[in-house]
Motif scaffolding. Structure first.
Motif, PDB file in Angstrom:
ATOM      1  N   CYS A  83       0.832  -1.206   0.000  1.00  0.00           N
ATOM      2  CA  CYS A  83       0.000   0.000   0.000  1.00  0.00           C
ATOM      3  C   CYS A  83       0.871   1.263   0.000  1.00  0.00           C
ATOM      4  O   CYS A  83       1.706   1.444   0.884  1.00  0.00           O
ATOM      5  CB  CYS A  83      -0.900  -0.012   1.235  1.00  0.00           C
ATOM      6  N   PRO A  84       0.680   2.164  -0.965  1.00  0.00           N
ATOM      7  CA  PRO A  84       1.495   3.389  -1.005  1.00  0.00           C
ATOM      8  C   PRO A  84       1.310   4.283   0.213  1.00  0.00           C
ATOM      9  O   PRO A  84       2.241   4.981   0.621  1.00  0.00           O
ATOM     10  CB  PRO A  84       1.012   4.090  -2.289  1.00  0.00           C
ATOM     11  N   PHE A  85       0.126   4.230   0.822  1.00  0.00           N
ATOM     12  CA  PHE A  85      -0.143   5.090   1.969  1.00  0.00           C
ATOM     13  C   PHE A  85       0.433   4.506   3.259  1.00  0.00           C
ATOM     14  O   PHE A  85       0.876   5.238   4.143  1.00  0.00           O
ATOM     15  CB  PHE A  85      -1.641   5.355   2.070  1.00  0.00           C
ATOM     16  N   SER A  86       0.465   3.180   3.345  1.00  0.00           N
ATOM     17  CA  SER A  86       1.174   2.540   4.455  1.00  0.00           C
ATOM     18  C   SER A  86       2.661   2.843   4.340  1.00  0.00           C
ATOM     19  O   SER A  86       3.335   3.138   5.337  1.00  0.00           O
ATOM     20  CB  SER A  86       0.955   1.022   4.424  1.00  0.00           C
ATOM     21  N   SER A  87       3.174   2.780   3.128  1.00  0.00           N
ATOM     22  CA  SER A  87       4.588   3.050   2.885  1.00  0.00           C
ATOM     23  C   SER A  87       4.947   4.490   3.229  1.00  0.00           C
ATOM     24  O   SER A  87       6.042   4.779   3.718  1.00  0.00           O
ATOM     25  CB  SER A  87       4.928   2.763   1.416  1.00  0.00           C
ATOM     26  N   LYS A  88       4.003   5.389   3.006  1.00  0.00           N
ATOM     27  CA  LYS A  88       4.221   6.796   3.344  1.00  0.00           C
ATOM     28  C   LYS A  88       4.462   6.975   4.845  1.00  0.00           C
ATOM     29  O   LYS A  88       5.371   7.702   5.263  1.00  0.00           O
ATOM     30  CB  LYS A  88       3.014   7.624   2.909  1.00  0.00           C
ATOM     31  N   VAL A  89       3.658   6.282   5.656  1.00  0.00           N
ATOM     32  CA  VAL A  89       3.814   6.364   7.114  1.00  0.00           C
ATOM     33  C   VAL A  89       5.125   5.707   7.542  1.00  0.00           C
ATOM     34  O   VAL A  89       5.857   6.239   8.384  1.00  0.00           O
ATOM     35  CB  VAL A  89       2.619   5.709   7.832  1.00  0.00           C
ATOM     36  N   ARG A  90       5.439   4.551   6.969  1.00  0.00           N
ATOM     37  CA  ARG A  90       6.706   3.870   7.280  1.00  0.00           C
ATOM     38  C   ARG A  90       7.890   4.781   6.985  1.00  0.00           C
ATOM     39  O   ARG A  90       8.828   4.884   7.794  1.00  0.00           O
ATOM     40  CB  ARG A  90       6.856   2.578   6.455  1.00  0.00           C
ATOM     41  N   THR A  91       7.862   5.446   5.844  1.00  0.00           N
ATOM     42  CA  THR A  91       8.966   6.320   5.453  1.00  0.00           C
ATOM     43  C   THR A  91       9.126   7.475   6.419  1.00  0.00           C
ATOM     44  O   THR A  91      10.247   7.841   6.792  1.00  0.00           O
ATOM     45  CB  THR A  91       8.746   6.852   4.020  1.00  0.00           C
ATOM     46  N   PHE A  92       8.019   8.055   6.858  1.00  0.00           N
ATOM     47  CA  PHE A  92       8.091   9.159   7.826  1.00  0.00           C
ATOM     48  C   PHE A  92       8.716   8.680   9.136  1.00  0.00           C
ATOM     49  O   PHE A  92       9.613   9.326   9.685  1.00  0.00           O
ATOM     50  CB  PHE A  92       6.692   9.724   8.081  1.00  0.00           C
ATOM     51  N   LEU A  93       8.247   7.550   9.640  1.00  0.00           N
ATOM     52  CA  LEU A  93       8.771   7.007  10.898  1.00  0.00           C
ATOM     53  C   LEU A  93      10.248   6.642  10.754  1.00  0.00           C
ATOM     54  O   LEU A  93      11.060   6.934  11.646  1.00  0.00           O
ATOM     55  CB  LEU A  93       7.966   5.776  11.314  1.00  0.00           C
ATOM     56  N   ASP A  94      10.603   6.014   9.645  1.00  0.00           N
ATOM     57  CA  ASP A  94      11.993   5.609   9.425  1.00  0.00           C
ATOM     58  C   ASP A  94      12.922   6.813   9.294  1.00  0.00           C
ATOM     59  O   ASP A  94      14.046   6.812   9.815  1.00  0.00           O
ATOM     60  CB  ASP A  94      12.099   4.740   8.161  1.00  0.00           C
ATOM     61  N   THR A  95      12.452   7.845   8.614  1.00  0.00           N
ATOM     62  CA  THR A  95      13.260   9.058   8.437  1.00  0.00           C
ATOM     63  C   THR A  95      13.618   9.686   9.780  1.00  0.00           C
ATOM     64  O   THR A  95      14.710  10.231   9.955  1.00  0.00           O
ATOM     65  CB  THR A  95      12.497  10.086   7.574  1.00  0.00           C
ATOM     66  N   HIS A  96      12.703   9.568  10.736  1.00  0.00           N
ATOM     67  CA  HIS A  96      12.925  10.168  12.057  1.00  0.00           C
ATOM     68  C   HIS A  96      13.435   9.157  13.085  1.00  0.00           C
ATOM     69  O   HIS A  96      13.494   9.463  14.281  1.00  0.00           O
ATOM     70  CB  HIS A  96      11.639  10.833  12.547  1.00  0.00           C
ATOM     71  N   GLY A  97      13.801   7.964  12.620  1.00  0.00           N
ATOM     72  CA  GLY A  97      14.392   6.969  13.513  1.00  0.00           C
ATOM     73  C   GLY A  97      13.457   6.477  14.597  1.00  0.00           C
ATOM     74  O   GLY A  97      13.901   6.132  15.699  1.00  0.00           O
ATOM     75  N   ILE A  98      12.166   6.462  14.320  1.00  0.00           N
ATOM     76  CA  ILE A  98      11.165   6.063  15.311  1.00  0.00           C
ATOM     77  C   ILE A  98      10.937   4.549  15.232  1.00  0.00           C
ATOM     78  O   ILE A  98      10.606   4.038  14.162  1.00  0.00           O
ATOM     79  CB  ILE A  98       9.840   6.806  15.079  1.00  0.00           C
ATOM     80  N   PRO A  99      11.074   3.837  16.326  1.00  0.00           N
ATOM     81  CA  PRO A  99      10.836   2.385  16.307  1.00  0.00           C
ATOM     82  C   PRO A  99       9.344   2.066  16.322  1.00  0.00           C
ATOM     83  O   PRO A  99       8.559   2.784  16.943  1.00  0.00           O
ATOM     84  CB  PRO A  99      11.505   1.910  17.593  1.00  0.00           C
ATOM     85  N   TYR A 100       8.977   1.013  15.660  1.00  0.00           N
ATOM     86  CA  TYR A 100       7.579   0.598  15.634  1.00  0.00           C
ATOM     87  C   TYR A 100       7.505  -0.864  15.205  1.00  0.00           C
ATOM     88  O   TYR A 100       8.437  -1.413  14.628  1.00  0.00           O
ATOM     89  CB  TYR A 100       6.766   1.456  14.657  1.00  0.00           C
ATOM     90  N   LYS A 101       6.372  -1.458  15.495  1.00  0.00           N
ATOM     91  CA  LYS A 101       6.124  -2.839  15.082  1.00  0.00           C
ATOM     92  C   LYS A 101       5.127  -2.813  13.930  1.00  0.00           C
ATOM     93  O   LYS A 101       4.096  -2.146  14.011  1.00  0.00           O
ATOM     94  CB  LYS A 101       5.560  -3.654  16.248  1.00  0.00           C
ATOM     95  N   LYS A 102       5.425  -3.528  12.859  1.00  0.00           N
ATOM     96  CA  LYS A 102       4.518  -3.611  11.720  1.00  0.00           C
ATOM     97  C   LYS A 102       3.686  -4.875  11.827  1.00  0.00           C
ATOM     98  O   LYS A 102       4.217  -5.950  12.064  1.00  0.00           O
ATOM     99  CB  LYS A 102       5.302  -3.628  10.405  1.00  0.00           C
ATOM    100  N   ILE A 103       2.388  -4.729  11.642  1.00  0.00           N
ATOM    101  CA  ILE A 103       1.502  -5.891  11.575  1.00  0.00           C
ATOM    102  C   ILE A 103       0.863  -5.914  10.190  1.00  0.00           C
ATOM    103  O   ILE A 103       0.135  -4.982   9.819  1.00  0.00           O
ATOM    104  CB  ILE A 103       0.433  -5.860  12.669  1.00  0.00           C
ATOM    105  N   GLU A 104       1.164  -6.959   9.451  1.00  0.00           N
ATOM    106  CA  GLU A 104       0.622  -7.101   8.105  1.00  0.00           C
ATOM    107  C   GLU A 104      -0.837  -7.543   8.202  1.00  0.00           C
ATOM    108  O   GLU A 104      -1.154  -8.561   8.816  1.00  0.00           O
ATOM    109  CB  GLU A 104       1.433  -8.130   7.316  1.00  0.00           C
ATOM    110  N   VAL A 105      -1.719  -6.768   7.597  1.00  0.00           N
ATOM    111  CA  VAL A 105      -3.152  -7.059   7.640  1.00  0.00           C
ATOM    112  C   VAL A 105      -3.534  -7.939   6.456  1.00  0.00           C
ATOM    113  O   VAL A 105      -3.110  -7.699   5.326  1.00  0.00           O
ATOM    114  CB  VAL A 105      -3.964  -5.748   7.629  1.00  0.00           C
ATOM    115  N   ASP A 106      -4.327  -8.949   6.705  1.00  0.00           N
ATOM    116  CA  ASP A 106      -4.790  -9.842   5.646  1.00  0.00           C
ATOM    117  C   ASP A 106      -5.663  -9.047   4.675  1.00  0.00           C
ATOM    118  O   ASP A 106      -6.667  -8.455   5.087  1.00  0.00           O
ATOM    119  CB  ASP A 106      -5.600 -10.995   6.258  1.00  0.00           C
ATOM    120  N   PRO A 107      -5.303  -8.985   3.390  1.00  0.00           N
ATOM    121  CA  PRO A 107      -6.049  -8.146   2.436  1.00  0.00           C
ATOM    122  C   PRO A 107      -7.471  -8.621   2.167  1.00  0.00           C
ATOM    123  O   PRO A 107      -8.302  -7.849   1.685  1.00  0.00           O
ATOM    124  CB  PRO A 107      -5.195  -8.221   1.170  1.00  0.00           C
ATOM    125  N   PHE A 108      -7.785  -9.883   2.480  1.00  0.00           N
ATOM    126  CA  PHE A 108      -9.128 -10.405   2.253  1.00  0.00           C
ATOM    127  C   PHE A 108      -9.997 -10.342   3.504  1.00  0.00           C
ATOM    128  O   PHE A 108     -11.101  -9.804   3.484  1.00  0.00           O
ATOM    129  CB  PHE A 108      -9.067 -11.849   1.737  1.00  0.00           C
TER     130      PHE A 108
END
Length: 313
Positions: A83-108
């Protein structure tokens, strides 16, 4: 003869595969629109307004130390890897060195978020503070003061362009025709973070996204006055326009500083959602854009927190 039997078997398999793909595409397309109707009942702004007190407390506890405080807030990002919008949030967090846990959501099934009032991704949950932020643009806007980011009119203009134009042209390029499917399958299959079952589901959902892109996404761009006759040419033209407005900057970034701003991270975030795909490679190799893409890649990779983890099913 054996030759005729093999041919009949091949025909049955082909017809069966096409029929199965058609059913999945039709089912997925209908599911997409049913979910759109459900999600329209809960607006991000209303959801955040209901958490006004918690969000204000979040600012009070963090504005003095900024990003350092976020390292202990136990952030969880519900996302789709593609998802481009999920990636947008990841990029913001990564740019600022913020730790987080990603949970992949089932698309169906969306099993991981179906118990929540808002059932779209991305969602960023501050589990320590009982705050749930939704919608990529609002997530970044709400967090930006905490990390000292400001959003002016020019940044707002480019953020809107990223969501309404860049993301849609990318979707149309990924779904330009049947010839696009092999590249899409290879791109998803190469994603190491996804389990085999999730890869299969993303690939199966490709038919539905093909229908959505041609029946909805294309019309949205046309309604905004953008040309969809040659979506590849239009995508490259739009992306070059973004890159060229940074060409007079010695620092490469839109911010005109040594660090990217939210326009940079929003646009790179949307682009990096398809890293590994030929569409990404072609855009990254645009002469006027290659330096910006490479610089953003290096910056994000350098600043990304080492403890970012992913949970898949």
């Amino acid at each position: 003869t054996n030759k005729k039997k093999k041919m009949k078997k091949a025909i049955r398999i082909t017809v069966g595969g096409l029929l199965g793909a058609s059913i999945l595409s039709y089912t997925g397309y209908n599911l997409y629109w049913e979910r759109r109707k459900i999600n329209a009942l809960v607006l991000p702004s209303e959801l955040h307004a209901n958490q006004k007190t918690q969000i204000e407390e979040l600012y009070k506890t963090m504005d003095a130390k900024g990003v350092q405080d976020l390292t202990s807030r136990n952030l969880v990002l519900f996302q789709f890897s593609t998802c481009p919008f999920s990636s947008k949030v990841r990029t913001f967090l990564d740019t600022h060195g913020i730790p987080y846990k990603k949970i992949e959501v089932d698309p169906f099934t969306k099993e991981q978020i179906k118990h929540l009032p808002y059932q779209k991704v991305p969602q960023l949950h501050f589990t320590y503070d009982n705050v749930a932020l939704v919608d990529s643009r609002e997530i970044v806007s709400i967090i930006s003061p905490i990390v000292g980011e400001k959003i002016d009119d020019d940044i707002t203009k480019w953020r809107k362009w990223a969501d309404e134009v860049l993301a849609r042209y990318i979707v149309l390029n990924l779904n330009a025709g049947l010839s696009s499917f092999p590249s899409n399958i290879y791109y998803i299959s190469a994603m190491e973070e996804l389990s085999a079952s999730l890869k299969a589901k993303y690939i199966a959902a490709g038919g539905a996204m093909f229908l959505v892109s041609h029946l909805s996404t294309k019309k949205k761009l046309q309604n905004l006055g953008y040309d969809t006759t040659n979506v590849k040419e239009s995508l490259h033209k739009e992306f070059r326009n973004w890159c060229q407005q940074n060409s007079d900057s010695k620092t490469i970034f839109h911010s005109r500083k040594s660090t990217p701003d939210i326009a940079d991270t929003d646009i790179f975030g949307i682009l990096s959602s398809i890293k590994g795909h030929t569409v990404y490679s072609e855009l990254a190799n645009e002469p006027s854009c290659s330096l910006w893409v490479k610089t953003m890649e290096q910056f994000v990779n350098t600043h990304k927190h080492s403890t970012v983890t992913t949970t898949t099913t």
